[in-house]
Scaffold this motif. Structure first.
Motif, PDB file in Angstrom:
ATOM      1  N   ALA A 114      28.914  56.643  44.906  1.00 42.79           N
ATOM      2  CA  ALA A 114      28.732  56.272  43.501  1.00 42.79           C
ATOM      3  C   ALA A 114      27.556  55.329  43.277  1.00 42.79           C
ATOM      4  CB  ALA A 114      30.019  55.649  42.952  1.00 42.79           C
ATOM      5  N   GLY A 115      27.028  54.750  44.356  1.00 39.23           N
ATOM      6  CA  GLY A 115      25.884  53.853  44.226  1.00 39.23           C
ATOM      7  C   GLY A 115      26.290  52.431  43.885  1.00 39.23           C
ATOM      8  N   ASN A 116      25.345  51.660  43.377  1.00 38.29           N
ATOM      9  CA  ASN A 116      25.570  50.253  43.068  1.00 38.29           C
ATOM     10  C   ASN A 116      26.160  50.093  41.675  1.00 38.29           C
ATOM     11  OD1 ASN A 116      24.417  49.791  45.534  1.00 38.29           O
ATOM     12  ND2 ASN A 116      22.542  48.904  44.736  1.00 38.29           N
ATOM     13  N   VAL A 117      27.167  49.231  41.575  1.00 36.22           N
ATOM     14  CA  VAL A 117      27.818  48.956  40.300  1.00 36.22           C
ATOM     15  C   VAL A 117      27.878  47.441  40.118  1.00 36.22           C
ATOM     16  CG1 VAL A 117      29.891  49.270  38.897  1.00 36.22           C
ATOM     17  CG2 VAL A 117      29.249  51.019  40.576  1.00 36.22           C
ATOM     18  N   LYS A 118      27.221  46.955  39.070  1.00 34.47           N
ATOM     19  CA  LYS A 118      27.252  45.522  38.776  1.00 34.47           C
ATOM     20  C   LYS A 118      28.481  45.233  37.918  1.00 34.47           C
ATOM     21  CE  LYS A 118      24.559  41.761  36.836  1.00 34.47           C
ATOM     22  NZ  LYS A 118      23.371  41.383  36.090  1.00 34.47           N
ATOM     23  N   VAL A 119      29.297  44.276  38.358  1.00 29.39           N
ATOM     24  CA  VAL A 119      30.501  43.878  37.630  1.00 29.39           C
ATOM     25  C   VAL A 119      30.465  42.369  37.404  1.00 29.39           C
ATOM     26  CG1 VAL A 119      31.853  45.787  38.598  1.00 29.39           C
ATOM     27  CG2 VAL A 119      31.913  43.555  39.720  1.00 29.39           C
ATOM     28  N   ASP A 120      31.220  41.918  36.422  1.00 29.17           N
ATOM     29  CA  ASP A 120      31.402  40.490  36.212  1.00 29.17           C
ATOM     30  C   ASP A 120      32.745  40.089  36.785  1.00 29.17           C
ATOM     31  OD1 ASP A 120      29.018  39.811  34.871  1.00 29.17           O
ATOM     32  OD2 ASP A 120      29.805  40.624  32.997  1.00 29.17           O
ATOM     33  N   ILE A 121      32.737  39.072  37.633  1.00 24.31           N
ATOM     34  CA  ILE A 121      33.955  38.555  38.242  1.00 24.31           C
ATOM     35  C   ILE A 121      34.507  37.469  37.324  1.00 24.31           C
ATOM     36  CG2 ILE A 121      34.973  37.460  40.266  1.00 24.31           C
ATOM     37  CD1 ILE A 121      33.712  40.299  40.721  1.00 24.31           C
ATOM     38  N   LYS A 122      35.738  37.637  36.883  1.00 20.27           N
ATOM     39  CA  LYS A 122      36.383  36.655  36.020  1.00 20.27           C
ATOM     40  C   LYS A 122      37.110  35.640  36.899  1.00 20.27           C
ATOM     41  CE  LYS A 122      39.451  36.119  32.123  1.00 20.27           C
ATOM     42  NZ  LYS A 122      40.498  36.720  31.320  1.00 20.27           N
ATOM     43  N   VAL A 123      36.873  34.358  36.634  1.00 17.26           N
ATOM     44  CA  VAL A 123      37.528  33.293  37.391  1.00 17.26           C
ATOM     45  C   VAL A 123      38.848  32.957  36.703  1.00 17.26           C
ATOM     46  CG1 VAL A 123      37.335  30.970  38.341  1.00 17.26           C
ATOM     47  CG2 VAL A 123      35.276  32.394  38.128  1.00 17.26           C
ATOM     48  N   GLU A 124      39.940  33.222  37.421  1.00 17.74           N
ATOM     49  CA  GLU A 124      41.295  32.952  36.932  1.00 17.74           C
ATOM     50  C   GLU A 124      41.746  31.575  37.427  1.00 17.74           C
ATOM     51  OE1 GLU A 124      42.779  34.923  34.860  1.00 17.74           O
ATOM     52  OE2 GLU A 124      41.705  36.817  35.081  1.00 17.74           O
ATOM     53  N   ALA A 125      42.964  31.201  37.089  1.00 16.98           N
ATOM     54  CA  ALA A 125      43.532  29.910  37.511  1.00 16.98           C
ATOM     55  C   ALA A 125      43.639  29.832  39.030  1.00 16.98           C
ATOM     56  CB  ALA A 125      44.912  29.728  36.884  1.00 16.98           C
ATOM     57  N   MET A 126      43.681  28.618  39.568  1.00 17.41           N
ATOM     58  CA  MET A 126      43.781  28.429  41.024  1.00 17.41           C
ATOM     59  C   MET A 126      44.958  29.173  41.630  1.00 17.41           C
ATOM     60  SD  MET A 126      42.738  24.629  42.172  1.00 17.41           S
ATOM     61  CE  MET A 126      41.373  23.809  41.372  1.00 17.41           C
ATOM     62  N   GLY A 127      46.086  29.206  40.976  1.00 20.29           N
ATOM     63  CA  GLY A 127      47.277  29.830  41.545  1.00 20.29           C
ATOM     64  C   GLY A 127      47.483  31.274  41.152  1.00 20.29           C
ATOM     65  N   ALA A 128      46.489  31.921  40.564  1.00 21.94           N
ATOM     66  CA  ALA A 128      46.642  33.303  40.089  1.00 21.94           C
ATOM     67  C   ALA A 128      47.038  34.218  41.236  1.00 21.94           C
ATOM     68  CB  ALA A 128      45.350  33.788  39.445  1.00 21.94           C
ATOM     69  N   LYS A 129      47.909  35.178  40.912  1.00 25.68           N
ATOM     70  CA  LYS A 129      48.384  36.145  41.908  1.00 25.68           C
ATOM     71  C   LYS A 129      47.991  37.550  41.467  1.00 25.68           C
ATOM     72  CE  LYS A 129      52.146  33.424  43.542  1.00 25.68           C
ATOM     73  NZ  LYS A 129      53.334  32.794  43.178  1.00 25.68           N
ATOM     74  N   ALA A 130      47.906  38.450  42.420  1.00 20.63           N
ATOM     75  CA  ALA A 130      47.511  39.837  42.131  1.00 20.63           C
ATOM     76  C   ALA A 130      48.415  40.476  41.107  1.00 20.63           C
ATOM     77  CB  ALA A 130      47.493  40.657  43.418  1.00 20.63           C
ATOM     78  N   GLU A 131      49.736  40.205  41.170  1.00 21.81           N
ATOM     79  CA  GLU A 131      50.682  40.843  40.251  1.00 21.81           C
ATOM     80  C   GLU A 131      50.368  40.479  38.810  1.00 21.81           C
ATOM     81  OE1 GLU A 131      52.679  38.279  42.642  1.00 21.81           O
ATOM     82  OE2 GLU A 131      51.445  39.633  43.795  1.00 21.81           O
ATOM     83  N   THR A 132      49.923  39.251  38.579  1.00 25.72           N
ATOM     84  CA  THR A 132      49.660  38.817  37.209  1.00 25.72           C
ATOM     85  C   THR A 132      48.414  39.482  36.646  1.00 25.72           C
ATOM     86  OG1 THR A 132      48.395  36.886  37.915  1.00 25.72           O
ATOM     87  CG2 THR A 132      50.759  36.577  37.577  1.00 25.72           C
ATOM     88  N   MET A 133      47.519  39.947  37.493  1.00 25.29           N
ATOM     89  CA  MET A 133      46.271  40.540  37.015  1.00 25.29           C
ATOM     90  C   MET A 133      46.508  41.894  36.373  1.00 25.29           C
ATOM     91  SD  MET A 133      44.145  38.216  37.592  1.00 25.29           S
ATOM     92  CE  MET A 133      45.497  37.075  37.377  1.00 25.29           C
ATOM     93  N   HIS A 134      47.577  42.595  36.746  1.00 27.25           N
ATOM     94  CA  HIS A 134      47.848  43.918  36.169  1.00 27.25           C
ATOM     95  C   HIS A 134      48.457  43.816  34.791  1.00 27.25           C
ATOM     96  CE1 HIS A 134      46.584  45.996  39.720  1.00 27.25           C
ATOM     97  NE2 HIS A 134      47.374  45.265  40.449  1.00 27.25           N
ATOM     98  N   GLN A 135      48.825  42.620  34.360  1.00 22.73           N
ATOM     99  CA  GLN A 135      49.393  42.443  33.047  1.00 22.73           C
ATOM    100  C   GLN A 135      48.318  42.371  31.984  1.00 22.73           C
ATOM    101  OE1 GLN A 135      51.765  38.923  33.426  1.00 22.73           O
ATOM    102  NE2 GLN A 135      53.148  39.857  34.906  1.00 22.73           N
ATOM    103  N   HIS A 136      47.049  42.299  32.348  1.00 20.76           N
ATOM    104  CA  HIS A 136      45.952  42.147  31.368  1.00 20.76           C
ATOM    105  C   HIS A 136      45.676  43.424  30.658  1.00 20.76           C
ATOM    106  CE1 HIS A 136      44.261  38.087  32.441  1.00 20.76           C
ATOM    107  NE2 HIS A 136      45.371  38.214  33.100  1.00 20.76           N
TER     108      HIS A 136
END
Length: 157
Positions: free
Chosen positions: A135-157
């Motif tokens: 697919a080549g190069n893909v530029k994305v923006d990384i969002k900085v979440e809270a210090m204690g953020a967990k993977a499970e909470t990211m799917h709720q967005h």
């Protein structure tokens, strides 16, 4: 009683808030969902980056590298249990199978950032380039979440 107009306005606002939190990118048949990291405590030099890649295509791909100005070095890593000990190692690629999802998450595959340019603060964003074999190069923006953020909470967005 709530009016139809008030109800519809509420639905529109709810939809807008959901799309403001989610960020997705497309590269060919690949969809990259919510690339994120955790805020770092004072003095921290390293951080992990996580995301979900969904391959809707009939052909597998590979994530073969990453690049960012947010750190001196960015590498693909994997954490795995080895004889009862959790170990982290650099990997040359992460497979993205056809018609499947691959999640880079805490405790598994992830992007490792070494020698951060600045501390990562909740709410900030920074660019990162994902390098895919097909697919080549893909530029994305990384969002900085809270210090204690967990993977499970990211799917709720």
């Amino acid at each position: 009683m709530i009016s139809l107009r008030t109800f519809c306005c509420g639905l529109v606002l709810a939809a807008l808030s959901l799309t403001a939190n989610a960020h997705e990118y497309k590269a060919g048949d690949l969809f990259i969902h919510h690339p994120w990291t955790r805020a770092t405590p004072p003095g921290a030099q390293n951080a992990g980056v996580f995301l979900l890649v969904k391959n809707n295509g009939d052909t597998a791909d590979q994530l073969i590298g990453v690049e960012t100005d947010a750190a001196d070095k960015a590498e693909l890593h994997q954490m795995k249990l080895d004889n009862g000990v959790m170990k982290m190692n650099a990997v040359t690629a992460v497979d993205i199978p056809a018609k499947a999802e691959t999640e880079l998450k805490p405790g598994g595959y992830h992007v490792m950032l070494f020698k951060l340019a600045v501390p990562l603060k909740e709410g900030d964003k920074f660019p990162l380039t994902l390098k895919f074999k097909r697919a080549g190069n893909v530029k994305v923006d990384i969002k900085v979440e809270a210090m204690g953020a967990k993977a499970e909470t990211m799917h709720q967005h």
